[in-house]
Design a protein around this motif. Sequence first.
Motif, PDB file in Angstrom:
ATOM      1  N   CYS A  24      16.926   9.710 -17.916  1.00  0.00           N
ATOM      2  CA  CYS A  24      15.762  10.487 -17.476  1.00  0.00           C
ATOM      3  C   CYS A  24      16.276  11.590 -16.557  1.00  0.00           C
ATOM      4  O   CYS A  24      16.308  11.440 -15.324  1.00  0.00           O
ATOM      5  CB  CYS A  24      14.749   9.578 -16.780  1.00  0.00           C
ATOM      6  N   TYR A  25      16.697  12.685 -17.154  1.00  0.00           N
ATOM      7  CA  TYR A  25      17.485  13.703 -16.470  1.00  0.00           C
ATOM      8  C   TYR A  25      16.720  14.472 -15.397  1.00  0.00           C
ATOM      9  O   TYR A  25      17.334  15.094 -14.528  1.00  0.00           O
ATOM     10  CB  TYR A  25      18.049  14.700 -17.484  1.00  0.00           C
ATOM     11  N   SER A  26      15.389  14.433 -15.452  1.00  0.00           N
ATOM     12  CA  SER A  26      14.612  15.236 -14.504  1.00  0.00           C
ATOM     13  C   SER A  26      14.194  14.471 -13.260  1.00  0.00           C
ATOM     14  O   SER A  26      13.669  15.065 -12.315  1.00  0.00           O
ATOM     15  CB  SER A  26      13.358  15.796 -15.199  1.00  0.00           C
ATOM     16  N   LEU A  27      14.419  13.175 -13.236  1.00  0.00           N
ATOM     17  CA  LEU A  27      14.088  12.397 -12.050  1.00  0.00           C
ATOM     18  C   LEU A  27      15.009  12.787 -10.892  1.00  0.00           C
ATOM     19  O   LEU A  27      16.227  12.824 -11.055  1.00  0.00           O
ATOM     20  CB  LEU A  27      14.227  10.905 -12.331  1.00  0.00           C
ATOM     21  N   LYS A  28      14.427  13.050  -9.752  1.00  0.00           N
ATOM     22  CA  LYS A  28      15.211  13.412  -8.572  1.00  0.00           C
ATOM     23  C   LYS A  28      15.079  12.398  -7.452  1.00  0.00           C
ATOM     24  O   LYS A  28      15.959  12.313  -6.581  1.00  0.00           O
ATOM     25  CB  LYS A  28      14.796  14.795  -8.065  1.00  0.00           C
ATOM     26  N   GLU A  29      14.009  11.612  -7.476  1.00  0.00           N
ATOM     27  CA  GLU A  29      13.777  10.649  -6.402  1.00  0.00           C
ATOM     28  C   GLU A  29      13.132   9.399  -6.967  1.00  0.00           C
ATOM     29  O   GLU A  29      12.214   9.472  -7.777  1.00  0.00           O
ATOM     30  CB  GLU A  29      12.883  11.271  -5.323  1.00  0.00           C
ATOM     31  N   ILE A  30      13.634   8.246  -6.546  1.00  0.00           N
ATOM     32  CA  ILE A  30      13.060   6.963  -6.937  1.00  0.00           C
ATOM     33  C   ILE A  30      12.808   6.151  -5.666  1.00  0.00           C
ATOM     34  O   ILE A  30      13.738   5.891  -4.897  1.00  0.00           O
ATOM     35  CB  ILE A  30      14.003   6.164  -7.861  1.00  0.00           C
ATOM     36  N   ILE A  31      11.560   5.789  -5.450  1.00  0.00           N
ATOM     37  CA  ILE A  31      11.217   4.902  -4.344  1.00  0.00           C
ATOM     38  C   ILE A  31      10.766   3.585  -4.959  1.00  0.00           C
ATOM     39  O   ILE A  31       9.708   3.504  -5.585  1.00  0.00           O
ATOM     40  CB  ILE A  31      10.113   5.507  -3.456  1.00  0.00           C
ATOM     41  N   TYR A  49      21.404  11.986 -14.135  1.00  0.00           N
ATOM     42  CA  TYR A  49      22.407  12.746 -13.404  1.00  0.00           C
ATOM     43  C   TYR A  49      21.842  13.753 -12.410  1.00  0.00           C
ATOM     44  O   TYR A  49      22.599  14.372 -11.655  1.00  0.00           O
ATOM     45  CB  TYR A  49      23.397  13.425 -14.359  1.00  0.00           C
ATOM     46  N   ASN A  50      20.527  13.935 -12.364  1.00  0.00           N
ATOM     47  CA  ASN A  50      19.927  14.789 -11.334  1.00  0.00           C
ATOM     48  C   ASN A  50      19.278  13.991 -10.209  1.00  0.00           C
ATOM     49  O   ASN A  50      18.700  14.566  -9.284  1.00  0.00           O
ATOM     50  CB  ASN A  50      18.898  15.732 -11.953  1.00  0.00           C
ATOM     51  N   LEU A  51      19.400  12.678 -10.283  1.00  0.00           N
ATOM     52  CA  LEU A  51      18.818  11.818  -9.257  1.00  0.00           C
ATOM     53  C   LEU A  51      19.556  12.025  -7.934  1.00  0.00           C
ATOM     54  O   LEU A  51      20.779  11.929  -7.876  1.00  0.00           O
ATOM     55  CB  LEU A  51      18.916  10.363  -9.704  1.00  0.00           C
ATOM     56  N   GLN A  52      18.807  12.286  -6.877  1.00  0.00           N
ATOM     57  CA  GLN A  52      19.401  12.582  -5.581  1.00  0.00           C
ATOM     58  C   GLN A  52      19.119  11.515  -4.524  1.00  0.00           C
ATOM     59  O   GLN A  52      19.911  11.341  -3.597  1.00  0.00           O
ATOM     60  CB  GLN A  52      18.886  13.934  -5.076  1.00  0.00           C
ATOM     61  N   ARG A  53      17.993  10.810  -4.662  1.00  0.00           N
ATOM     62  CA  ARG A  53      17.622   9.836  -3.637  1.00  0.00           C
ATOM     63  C   ARG A  53      17.041   8.587  -4.280  1.00  0.00           C
ATOM     64  O   ARG A  53      16.212   8.668  -5.182  1.00  0.00           O
ATOM     65  CB  ARG A  53      16.588  10.437  -2.681  1.00  0.00           C
ATOM     66  N   ILE A  54      17.483   7.415  -3.783  1.00  0.00           N
ATOM     67  CA  ILE A  54      16.927   6.126  -4.184  1.00  0.00           C
ATOM     68  C   ILE A  54      16.671   5.314  -2.920  1.00  0.00           C
ATOM     69  O   ILE A  54      17.556   5.206  -2.056  1.00  0.00           O
ATOM     70  CB  ILE A  54      17.873   5.340  -5.120  1.00  0.00           C
ATOM     71  N   SER A  55      15.498   4.734  -2.848  1.00  0.00           N
ATOM     72  CA  SER A  55      15.143   3.871  -1.717  1.00  0.00           C
ATOM     73  C   SER A  55      14.932   2.453  -2.224  1.00  0.00           C
ATOM     74  O   SER A  55      14.115   2.218  -3.115  1.00  0.00           O
ATOM     75  CB  SER A  55      13.878   4.386  -1.027  1.00  0.00           C
ATOM     76  N   VAL A  56      15.698   1.508  -1.660  1.00  0.00           N
ATOM     77  CA  VAL A  56      15.661   0.106  -2.089  1.00  0.00           C
ATOM     78  C   VAL A  56      15.021  -0.732  -0.985  1.00  0.00           C
ATOM     79  O   VAL A  56      15.499  -0.721   0.150  1.00  0.00           O
ATOM     80  CB  VAL A  56      17.082  -0.412  -2.391  1.00  0.00           C
ATOM     81  N   PRO A  57      13.953  -1.494  -1.294  1.00  0.00           N
ATOM     82  CA  PRO A  57      13.235  -2.233  -0.257  1.00  0.00           C
ATOM     83  C   PRO A  57      13.909  -3.553   0.124  1.00  0.00           C
ATOM     84  O   PRO A  57      14.895  -3.968  -0.489  1.00  0.00           O
ATOM     85  CB  PRO A  57      11.875  -2.487  -0.910  1.00  0.00           C
ATOM     86  N   SER A  58      13.315  -4.224   1.088  1.00  0.00           N
ATOM     87  CA  SER A  58      13.875  -5.480   1.606  1.00  0.00           C
ATOM     88  C   SER A  58      13.797  -6.606   0.589  1.00  0.00           C
ATOM     89  O   SER A  58      14.594  -7.553   0.644  1.00  0.00           O
ATOM     90  CB  SER A  58      13.126  -5.891   2.870  1.00  0.00           C
ATOM     91  N   THR A  59      12.864  -6.533  -0.366  1.00  0.00           N
ATOM     92  CA  THR A  59      12.634  -7.640  -1.288  1.00  0.00           C
ATOM     93  C   THR A  59      13.656  -7.749  -2.418  1.00  0.00           C
ATOM     94  O   THR A  59      13.722  -8.773  -3.097  1.00  0.00           O
ATOM     95  CB  THR A  59      11.228  -7.517  -1.903  1.00  0.00           C
ATOM     96  N   VAL A  60      14.442  -6.710  -2.632  1.00  0.00           N
ATOM     97  CA  VAL A  60      15.402  -6.722  -3.751  1.00  0.00           C
ATOM     98  C   VAL A  60      16.517  -7.720  -3.484  1.00  0.00           C
ATOM     99  O   VAL A  60      17.225  -7.640  -2.480  1.00  0.00           O
ATOM    100  CB  VAL A  60      15.979  -5.320  -4.003  1.00  0.00           C
ATOM    101  N   LYS A  61      16.670  -8.680  -4.415  1.00  0.00           N
ATOM    102  CA  LYS A  61      17.688  -9.728  -4.300  1.00  0.00           C
ATOM    103  C   LYS A  61      18.859  -9.494  -5.246  1.00  0.00           C
ATOM    104  O   LYS A  61      19.930 -10.087  -5.079  1.00  0.00           O
ATOM    105  CB  LYS A  61      17.063 -11.087  -4.618  1.00  0.00           C
ATOM    106  N   GLU A  62      18.630  -8.679  -6.268  1.00  0.00           N
ATOM    107  CA  GLU A  62      19.667  -8.462  -7.275  1.00  0.00           C
ATOM    108  C   GLU A  62      19.653  -7.019  -7.752  1.00  0.00           C
ATOM    109  O   GLU A  62      18.597  -6.476  -8.084  1.00  0.00           O
ATOM    110  CB  GLU A  62      19.444  -9.380  -8.475  1.00  0.00           C
ATOM    111  N   ILE A  63      20.831  -6.412  -7.764  1.00  0.00           N
ATOM    112  CA  ILE A  63      21.027  -5.104  -8.381  1.00  0.00           C
ATOM    113  C   ILE A  63      22.071  -5.291  -9.478  1.00  0.00           C
ATOM    114  O   ILE A  63      23.220  -5.656  -9.197  1.00  0.00           O
ATOM    115  CB  ILE A  63      21.486  -4.044  -7.367  1.00  0.00           C
TER     116      ILE A  63
END
Length: 487
Positions: free
Chosen positions: A126-133, A150-164
Amino acid sequence: MSADKNLDLMDEATGSIIIPQNVTKIGAGAFRDIPGLRSIVIPGTVKEIGDNAFSGNATLENIVIEEGVERIGYQAFQGCTALERVKIADSVSSIGMQCFNMCGKLTEINFPKSLKEIPSQMLANCYSLKEIIIAEGIEHIRESTFIYDYNLQRISVPSTVKEIGVSAFEGTSKLTNLEISAKNETYSFANNSLMSKDGKIIYFILANTTEVNIPQTVETIQKGSFESFTQKLTINIPENVKTINSNFSGNVTRINVAENNLNFKSVDGNLYTKDMEEIIRYTQNQQSFIMPNEVVYIREKCFNGSSNLENLKLSDNLQGIGGFNFSGTKIREIYLPAKVNNINHSIPFFRHDVEITISEDNQNLKTVDGTVILSKDGKRLVALSKDLDIYNIPNSVEIIEEYSIWNRDNVREIVLPSGVKEIQGTAISSNSNLSRVEISSNIERINANAFLSCGSLREIIIDKRENEISGAPWGCPFGLRAVFWKK
């Protein structure tokens, strides 16, 4: 809903589809590849959106999934290349793999509150995504979820994530801001890297440097850590590293290993296991390379992206070749020595004009015309090594192995020999121009994923009575619309 009559439901003036209120499930491939479709509203009376239900709609721009919908299937909207906005109701608790893969214009999407898992490759390419919260409440981010965004610039991962999952952020070369909640008990962000909280595992490194010094605390380098770099890179591996699962970008020019590391070593900047039995990454990128005879296995993607490599002499003791190995090289011919017994799915990733020669002393494999790779007894099709319009698959073949007819854009029609009894795994998948497959009455088993991502496949003609063999449409994006029973 999963038949041709569904295609009459589109309002051509507005480019929208009105789903009848009595519909509770939209079947596999029901609305794939409909010219002029621009907008979809899925009402809450629909509980399930099937696999590939709306995939391949190149004009679709907007999707609204209303409260009440519970499940979205595999590749449901894959390849909707004009899609910009998606609104998913909080009632959706399950989303299939690759659901929005290859939606290159997508800029807006939300994660519903009921969702606990972001599936594998959900937002890949998804080349146009720049931010994922990522919403609070998400617990699992599966393998390759955001790969090649490849245009993604920011990702925010919350406290609940146990597995990546492995390679979740692979190919996100412009990612500069990876935020991990301070309350997350599993992950942290330090040294420009996504790491385990105790610092022993490294998962991903931001691709904004030319030299990486792995911290002394690290024992495991996870898959996907080094595959996003677009600039030349040197990597320094300390003594405590015990496990390397990662593959490496073709831009890695040298890997150094501490001399007192008990598990790995560097020779001329190339990475090996300490006993030299496995070559993990070739970094020299010269015209020719003679592999040390100690090597018995080539790691997946070891040579991938070695753009100057033309001549490769394999180890006489080589037994296996990992997958995805020779794309991006200049290799035009290769000799497989006598002990090779496992080529995984490496052959399809050669340049597609490679001449394959196999030692006559090899007891596991043989080649026909340097193109068709078979098991020694001729009963299994292992791989194809060249792009041809027609492949003459010998009548002796009984099994079509996984990846054996994979990613062959030249192929438009396949008629399998009458002796074929089984099609394994994703054997005939990702053939973008394949439109017709004919299968004889001797077929006994077809894997559920045999025809995945064959976006033009509108005819699977099988010499059986309807449903005499289970699993239809076997991953075909057009669903049952593409399956024709001859008896």
